[in-house]
Design an enzyme around this catalytic site. Structure first.
Site, PDB file in Angstrom:
ATOM      1  N   ASP A   1       0.895  -1.187  -0.058  1.00 59.55           N
ATOM      2  CA  ASP A   1      -0.048  -0.092   0.044  1.00 59.55           C
ATOM      3  C   ASP A   1       1.027   1.232   0.010  1.00 59.55           C
ATOM      4  O   ASP A   1       2.143   1.250   0.265  1.00 59.55           O
ATOM      5  CB  ASP A   1      -1.007  -0.091   1.039  1.00 59.55           C
ATOM      6  CG  ASP A   1      -0.352  -0.469   2.395  1.00 59.55           C
ATOM      7  OD1 ASP A   1       0.920  -0.260   2.552  1.00 59.55           O
ATOM      8  OD2 ASP A   1      -1.059  -0.735   3.503  1.00 59.55           O
TER       9      ASP A   1
ATOM     10  N   ASN B   1      -7.719  -2.840  14.617  1.00 61.14           N
ATOM     11  CA  ASN B   1      -9.208  -2.642  13.900  1.00 61.14           C
ATOM     12  C   ASN B   1      -9.488  -3.867  12.621  1.00 61.14           C
ATOM     13  O   ASN B   1     -10.386  -3.693  12.482  1.00 61.14           O
ATOM     14  CB  ASN B   1      -9.719  -1.450  13.260  1.00 61.14           C
ATOM     15  CG  ASN B   1      -8.997  -1.033  12.132  1.00 61.14           C
ATOM     16  OD1 ASN B   1      -8.139  -1.668  11.368  1.00 61.14           O
ATOM     17  ND2 ASN B   1      -9.491   0.081  11.299  1.00 61.14           N
TER      18      ASN B   1
ATOM     19  N   HIS C   1      -7.779  -4.445   9.981  1.00 60.56           N
ATOM     20  CA  HIS C   1      -7.272  -4.022   8.656  1.00 60.56           C
ATOM     21  C   HIS C   1      -6.111  -4.950   8.242  1.00 60.56           C
ATOM     22  O   HIS C   1      -5.170  -5.009   8.932  1.00 60.56           O
ATOM     23  CB  HIS C   1      -6.900  -2.417   8.523  1.00 60.56           C
ATOM     24  CG  HIS C   1      -5.905  -1.793   8.821  1.00 60.56           C
ATOM     25  ND1 HIS C   1      -5.760  -0.891   9.419  1.00 60.56           N
ATOM     26  CD2 HIS C   1      -4.425  -2.186   8.707  1.00 60.56           C
ATOM     27  CE1 HIS C   1      -4.485  -0.429   9.983  1.00 60.56           C
ATOM     28  NE2 HIS C   1      -3.922  -1.127   9.166  1.00 60.56           N
TER      29      HIS C   1
ATOM     30  N   GLU D   1      -9.813  -1.448   5.391  1.00 61.17           N
ATOM     31  CA  GLU D   1     -10.376  -1.107   6.555  1.00 61.17           C
ATOM     32  C   GLU D   1     -11.498  -1.893   6.364  1.00 61.17           C
ATOM     33  O   GLU D   1     -12.083  -2.436   5.566  1.00 61.17           O
ATOM     34  CB  GLU D   1     -10.838   0.508   6.484  1.00 61.17           C
ATOM     35  CG  GLU D   1      -9.608   1.394   6.511  1.00 61.17           C
ATOM     36  CD  GLU D   1      -8.771   1.438   7.863  1.00 61.17           C
ATOM     37  OE1 GLU D   1      -8.695   0.705   8.625  1.00 61.17           O
ATOM     38  OE2 GLU D   1      -8.209   2.771   8.001  1.00 61.17           O
TER      39      GLU D   1
HETATM   40  C1  GLP Z   1      -0.175   0.049   8.553  1.00 63.06           C
HETATM   41  C2  GLP Z   1       0.127  -0.503   7.114  1.00 63.06           C
HETATM   42  C3  GLP Z   1      -0.400  -2.257   7.333  1.00 63.06           C
HETATM   43  C4  GLP Z   1       0.018  -2.720   8.699  1.00 63.06           C
HETATM   44  C5  GLP Z   1      -0.335  -1.820   9.846  1.00 63.06           C
HETATM   45  C6  GLP Z   1       0.214  -2.396  11.187  1.00 63.06           C
HETATM   46  O1  GLP Z   1      -1.366   0.589   8.746  1.00 63.06           O
HETATM   47  N1  GLP Z   1      -0.776  -0.061   6.296  1.00 63.06           N
HETATM   48  O2  GLP Z   1      -0.074  -2.757   6.445  1.00 63.06           O
HETATM   49  O3  GLP Z   1      -0.158  -3.778   8.781  1.00 63.06           O
HETATM   50  O4  GLP Z   1       0.023  -0.644   9.613  1.00 63.06           O
HETATM   51  O5  GLP Z   1       1.280  -1.696  11.688  1.00 63.06           O
HETATM   52  P1  GLP Z   1       2.074  -2.024  12.879  1.00 63.06           P
HETATM   53  O6  GLP Z   1       3.129  -3.063  12.780  1.00 63.06           O
HETATM   54  O7  GLP Z   1       3.060  -0.617  13.183  1.00 63.06           O
HETATM   55  O8  GLP Z   1       1.187  -2.094  14.095  1.00 63.06           O
END
Ligand code: GLP
Length: 249
Positions: free
Chosen positions: A67, A135, A137, A142
């Site tokens: 992304d 949440n 995702h 989302e």
């Molecule tokens: C972001 C990314 C996701 C990832 C998420 C978790 O939102 N777009 O791909 O899974 O962060 O992040 P963290 O590892 O910082 O909790």
């Protein structure tokens, strides 16, 4: 689905790096799907360590972003392409040209999403790394994202923006929009490796692994995939049923 529970975040990162290493050393031109976020920072650091310590090579790797934020400057350090460059690519033998992703500055974003979707399907991704949001995702899909969704422009939830604010300098607003691979796009990868650490992930992990497969819990779509490994730090596994935890070595 294989579930592996690790005692520490560092050992979870090592387990994920083992899977990446097996994958990139088994194929001459591996297509590796990269996620971002704090969890992945530890995985990238472990891969860099292996490159330095014993020459783990990324020379043939084609890397694909999961992304990307919209509405950031091209040079913004928080743009995921730049994050991957700063934390992984520039420390290993992965050339800038080997990192593929959607262009968030394209004039026609829908056309760019379709282009990236076609590129991914043509690659196709051999191993896709995934984190999970608290949440539920995956990538930036989302809650409410259709299970058959493909690469597209999405609005970020307030919860996701608030959680990701820690990566941005004080005073800089977190973007409200992003381009994300869709849930169907992610499911098209040959192998999925999801990594989650921390108590704040326990609920979304339990819903993803044991709840109903529903667009309200986008990560639950991994249940539909035939080749998934979930690497959990013990704190992220506390919401799982005994039977699932017992299945983990
Ligand atoms: C972001 C990314 C996701 C990832 C998420 C978790 O939102 N777009 O791909 O899974 O962060 O992040 P963290 O590892 O910082 O909790």
């Amino acid at each position: 689905m294989r579930i592996v529970v690790a005692d520490t975040a560092a050992s979870a990162a090592r387990l994920a790096a083992d899977l990446v290493e097996d994958f990139i050393t088994a194929e001459p031109r591996p297509a590796l799907g990269l996620a971002t976020g704090e969890t992945m920072e530890a995985v990238f650091a472990e891969l860099v360590r292996r490159h330095r310590a014993r020459g783990l090579s990324f020379a043939g790797v084609r890397a694909y972003l999961l992304d990307e934020y919209l509405d950031l400057d091209r040079q913004d350090p928080c743009a995921y392409r730049n994050v991957v460059h700063r934390l992984l690519a520039r420390h290993v033998d992965l050339g800038a040209g080997a990192i593929h992703g959607p262009d968030p500055h394209a004039i026609d974003l829908d056309a760019e999403c379709n282009r990236y979707e076609r590129e991914l399907r043509a690659a196709p991704i051999g191993l896709q790394l995934l984190g999970i949001g608290s949440n539920g995702h995956i990538a930036f899909n989302e809650p409410g994202s259709p299970l058959d969704s493909t690469t597209r422009v999405v609005a970020l939830s307030e919860q996701t923006r608030a959680e990701n604010a820690r990566f941005f300098p004080a005073g800089q607003a977190v973007p409200t929009r992003a381009i994300t691979q869709g849930i169907a796009t992610i499911r098209a990868a040959n192998q999925l490796v999801m990594v989650a650490c921390g108590k704040h992930k326990a609920d979304s992990v339990a819903r993803a692994l044991e709840g109903p497969v529903t667009s309200e819990a986008p990560a639950s779509a991994i249940q539909l995939h035939p080749n998934v490994t979930v690497v959990l730090r013990a704190s992220a596994a506390v919401g799982l049923s005994e039977s699932l935890r017992a299945g983990a070595p």
